[in-house]
Design a protein around this motif. Structure first.
Motif, PDB file in Angstrom:
ATOM      1  N   GLY A   1     -25.609  -6.503  23.966  1.00  0.00           N
ATOM      2  CA  GLY A   1     -24.333  -5.809  23.836  1.00  0.00           C
ATOM      3  C   GLY A   1     -23.594  -6.053  22.539  1.00  0.00           C
ATOM      4  O   GLY A   1     -22.560  -5.428  22.289  1.00  0.00           O
ATOM      5  N   ALA A   2     -24.111  -6.957  21.680  1.00  0.00           N
ATOM      6  CA  ALA A   2     -23.407  -7.304  20.437  1.00  0.00           C
ATOM      7  C   ALA A   2     -23.835  -6.441  19.254  1.00  0.00           C
ATOM      8  O   ALA A   2     -23.100  -6.320  18.279  1.00  0.00           O
ATOM      9  CB  ALA A   2     -23.628  -8.777  20.096  1.00  0.00           C
ATOM     10  N   TYR A   3     -25.019  -5.852  19.316  1.00  0.00           N
ATOM     11  CA  TYR A   3     -25.642  -5.235  18.147  1.00  0.00           C
ATOM     12  C   TYR A   3     -24.768  -4.142  17.522  1.00  0.00           C
ATOM     13  O   TYR A   3     -24.560  -4.122  16.309  1.00  0.00           O
ATOM     14  CB  TYR A   3     -26.997  -4.651  18.540  1.00  0.00           C
ATOM     15  CG  TYR A   3     -27.721  -3.941  17.426  1.00  0.00           C
ATOM     16  CD1 TYR A   3     -28.364  -4.656  16.421  1.00  0.00           C
ATOM     17  CD2 TYR A   3     -27.764  -2.549  17.376  1.00  0.00           C
ATOM     18  CE1 TYR A   3     -29.044  -4.001  15.399  1.00  0.00           C
ATOM     19  CE2 TYR A   3     -28.429  -1.894  16.358  1.00  0.00           C
ATOM     20  CZ  TYR A   3     -29.067  -2.628  15.372  1.00  0.00           C
ATOM     21  OH  TYR A   3     -29.717  -1.976  14.355  1.00  0.00           O
ATOM     22  N   HIS A   4     -24.247  -3.232  18.323  1.00  0.00           N
ATOM     23  CA  HIS A   4     -23.508  -2.080  17.781  1.00  0.00           C
ATOM     24  C   HIS A   4     -22.299  -2.535  16.970  1.00  0.00           C
ATOM     25  O   HIS A   4     -22.077  -2.069  15.842  1.00  0.00           O
ATOM     26  CB  HIS A   4     -23.073  -1.154  18.920  1.00  0.00           C
ATOM     27  CG  HIS A   4     -22.269   0.023  18.465  1.00  0.00           C
ATOM     28  ND1 HIS A   4     -22.816   1.067  17.735  1.00  0.00           N
ATOM     29  CD2 HIS A   4     -20.943   0.313  18.612  1.00  0.00           C
ATOM     30  CE1 HIS A   4     -21.871   1.946  17.461  1.00  0.00           C
ATOM     31  NE2 HIS A   4     -20.728   1.523  17.978  1.00  0.00           N
ATOM     32  N   THR A   5     -21.527  -3.461  17.529  1.00  0.00           N
ATOM     33  CA  THR A   5     -20.317  -3.919  16.826  1.00  0.00           C
ATOM     34  C   THR A   5     -20.674  -4.724  15.587  1.00  0.00           C
ATOM     35  O   THR A   5     -20.018  -4.597  14.545  1.00  0.00           O
ATOM     36  CB  THR A   5     -19.439  -4.759  17.774  1.00  0.00           C
ATOM     37  OG1 THR A   5     -19.181  -4.006  18.957  1.00  0.00           O
ATOM     38  CG2 THR A   5     -18.118  -5.130  17.116  1.00  0.00           C
ATOM     39  N   VAL A   6     -21.707  -5.555  15.676  1.00  0.00           N
ATOM     40  CA  VAL A   6     -22.161  -6.307  14.501  1.00  0.00           C
ATOM     41  C   VAL A   6     -22.578  -5.353  13.392  1.00  0.00           C
ATOM     42  O   VAL A   6     -22.216  -5.541  12.222  1.00  0.00           O
ATOM     43  CB  VAL A   6     -23.327  -7.245  14.871  1.00  0.00           C
ATOM     44  CG1 VAL A   6     -24.009  -7.776  13.614  1.00  0.00           C
ATOM     45  CG2 VAL A   6     -22.829  -8.410  15.706  1.00  0.00           C
ATOM     46  N   MET A   7     -23.322  -4.306  13.750  1.00  0.00           N
ATOM     47  CA  MET A   7     -23.779  -3.350  12.740  1.00  0.00           C
ATOM     48  C   MET A   7     -22.615  -2.615  12.085  1.00  0.00           C
ATOM     49  O   MET A   7     -22.682  -2.270  10.902  1.00  0.00           O
ATOM     50  CB  MET A   7     -24.744  -2.352  13.376  1.00  0.00           C
ATOM     51  CG  MET A   7     -26.111  -2.941  13.675  1.00  0.00           C
ATOM     52  SD  MET A   7     -26.909  -3.588  12.186  1.00  0.00           S
ATOM     53  CE  MET A   7     -26.957  -2.139  11.160  1.00  0.00           C
ATOM     54  N   GLN A   8     -21.546  -2.381  12.837  1.00  0.00           N
ATOM     55  CA  GLN A   8     -20.369  -1.746  12.241  1.00  0.00           C
ATOM     56  C   GLN A   8     -19.795  -2.621  11.128  1.00  0.00           C
ATOM     57  O   GLN A   8     -19.411  -2.119  10.066  1.00  0.00           O
ATOM     58  CB  GLN A   8     -19.318  -1.491  13.323  1.00  0.00           C
ATOM     59  CG  GLN A   8     -19.672  -0.354  14.268  1.00  0.00           C
ATOM     60  CD  GLN A   8     -18.587  -0.112  15.299  1.00  0.00           C
ATOM     61  OE1 GLN A   8     -17.938  -1.048  15.770  1.00  0.00           O
ATOM     62  NE2 GLN A   8     -18.371   1.142  15.666  1.00  0.00           N
TER      63      GLN A   8
END
Length: 209
Positions: free
Chosen positions: A19-26
């Motif tokens: 669940g962390a990937y999308h926000t980290v990529m932002q």
């Protein structure tokens, strides 16, 4: 020698909690971060280098960390980047500006409900007064270690029996002594010198010098 490799963005997900990937990529995309993952590094968990001469910001994180420790370390370094962008590069490395930014980032990721309750509670404690080192708060280190891969022979100094022996990564052998206020008194076997260790410093138990 330290070994680094650039983190392919499509495999970064394997290092992060679900669940962390999308926000980290932002964050990585918005701030144009060149991220590297280091396999072998003893002294630090992560590192940040300010962008110079038109190059990208550079962040490195140890790849042998469990997913929660990896994410928290990455957020610690991202807070350095954002604080310098927002307030300038003359601010103190872990001063009030960095603490403010780090706290805001931690709060954002807490809202994603990524962390187990024990880690989330320690993060909330950290947010009140973040320490300088990545994952440097003793309580947070203790909780994060519960999620390390099984079979690791290392222990914290506080887990070594009094008068027990341990080896540091540089090969020196110590005998554990008594706990003082915030440090543990230890005797280096070879030199007879006394050193004070953090209770949560990782070492390898040994049976004889």
């Amino acid at each position: 020698m330290r070994k680094k490799h650039e983190a392919p963005l499509d495999t970064l997900n394997s290092y992060l909690p679900v669940g962390a990937y999308h926000t980290v990529m932002q964050y990585l995309g918005h701030y144009k971060v060149h991220l590297t993952i280091t396999k072998e590094r003893r002294s630090v968990l992560g590192d940040y280098r300010f962008a110079v001469h038109g190059k990208n910001h550079r962040i490195s994180v140890n790849g042998n960390l469990n997913a929660f420790a990896f994410l928290i370390t990455l957020l610690h370094e991202l807070a350095h980047l954002i604080a310098f962008e927002k307030y300038g590069n003359r601010i103190a490395s872990h001063g009030k500006e960095w603490k403010l930014v780090y706290g805001e980032i931690l709060q954002q990721f807490l809202l994603l409900d990524l962390f187990p309750p024990d880690i989330a509670n320690e993060i909330k404690t950290t947010m009140r007064s973040p320490a300088a080192g990545s994952c440097a708060e003793d309580g947070l280190i203790r909780v994060l270690r519960k999620y390390d891969r099984k079979g690791d022979v290392k222990k914290l100094v506080e887990e070594i029996d009094v008068n027990g022996l341990f080896r540091t990564d540089d090969g020196r052998i110590f005998k554990r002594g008594d706990q003082l206020r915030k440090r543990i008194r230890c005797l280096e076997i070879k030199t007879g010198k006394i050193y004070l260790f953090s209770p949560v410093y990782e070492v390898t138990p040994v049976s004889h010098p």
